[in-house]
Enzyme design. Structure first.
Site, short mmCIF file in Angstrom:
data_model
loop_
_atom_site.label_atom_id
_atom_site.label_comp_id
_atom_site.label_asym_id
_atom_site.label_seq_id
_atom_site.Cartn_x
_atom_site.Cartn_y
_atom_site.Cartn_z
CE1 TYR A 262 0.16 -12.05 -0.45
CE2 TYR A 262 -0.40 -11.50 1.81
CZ TYR A 262 -0.65 -12.21 0.65
OH TYR A 262 -1.71 -13.08 0.60
CD GLU A 263 8.28 -5.18 3.80
OE1 GLU A 263 8.54 -3.97 3.75
OE2 GLU A 263 8.16 -5.81 4.88
#
Length: 179
Positions: A143-144
């Site tokens: 996600y980052e």
């Protein structure tokens, strides 16, 4: 002769989808799809979107639900502009790709589709951000990589709607092609 690529489309989970065959390698995500996703839809708790083959084989899935986050947990720069203690968000509750499709970018495609679904929803109701609850550090890194940031004092991550809108300016959902 020019061959046309089939357009990908995530659809709501239904009885034609082969849930029992799905395996992403995370027991909690496999079990959710097989035993709980349909019930959540019937109860209007979450909607499960699947990317499937014509025969019903599920390549991957994600769920969306409404949620809220405390204003104190968002980064300070955004916090100043938010007048309410609890802020409306969409929860990307689960996202999983079947192991048979590893290396096909289906996880990426599912995330993009979820964000586009949320953009569509945000035209009808107030949504400040998309929130995820990564299962582990590997999921958090995924996600980052796409721009999600950690919320203060929690394991949750979020992406503001303005960031999502900026990322998709000029992009048409109908232009996605088969991987």
């Amino acid at each position: 002769m020019q061959l046309r690529k089939k357009t990908l489309e995530a659809v709501r989970l239904n009885s034609a989808h082969k849930k029992k065959e799905f395996s992403c390698g995370e027991k909690a995500l496999d079990d959710y799809l097989k035993t709980q996703a349909g019930q959540d839809q019937k109860r209007n708790v979450a909607v499960c979107f699947v990317l499937a083959e014509d025969d019903g084989t599920i390549k991957g899935y994600y769920t969306l639900a409404s949620d809220n986050i405390n204003r104190e947990n968002i980064p300070e720069a955004r916090r100043k502009a938010m007048p309410y203690k609890n802020l409306p968000v969409v929860l990307l509750g689960r996202l999983a790709r079947d192991q048979r499709y590893k290396g096909t970018d289906i996880g990426h495609w599912l995330l993009v589709d979820a964000l586009k679904q949320t953009m569509t929803i945000s035209k009808t109701i107030g949504i400040m951000a998309v929130v995820v609850d990564p299962l582990h550090e590997k999921a958090a890194a995924f996600y980052e990589k796409f721009g999600f940031v950690k919320l203060r004092d929690t394991n949750r991550m979020f992406m503001a709607m303005e960031t999502i809108r900026d990322a998709f300016k000029g992009d048409d959902k109908g232009e996605r092609e088969k991987q």
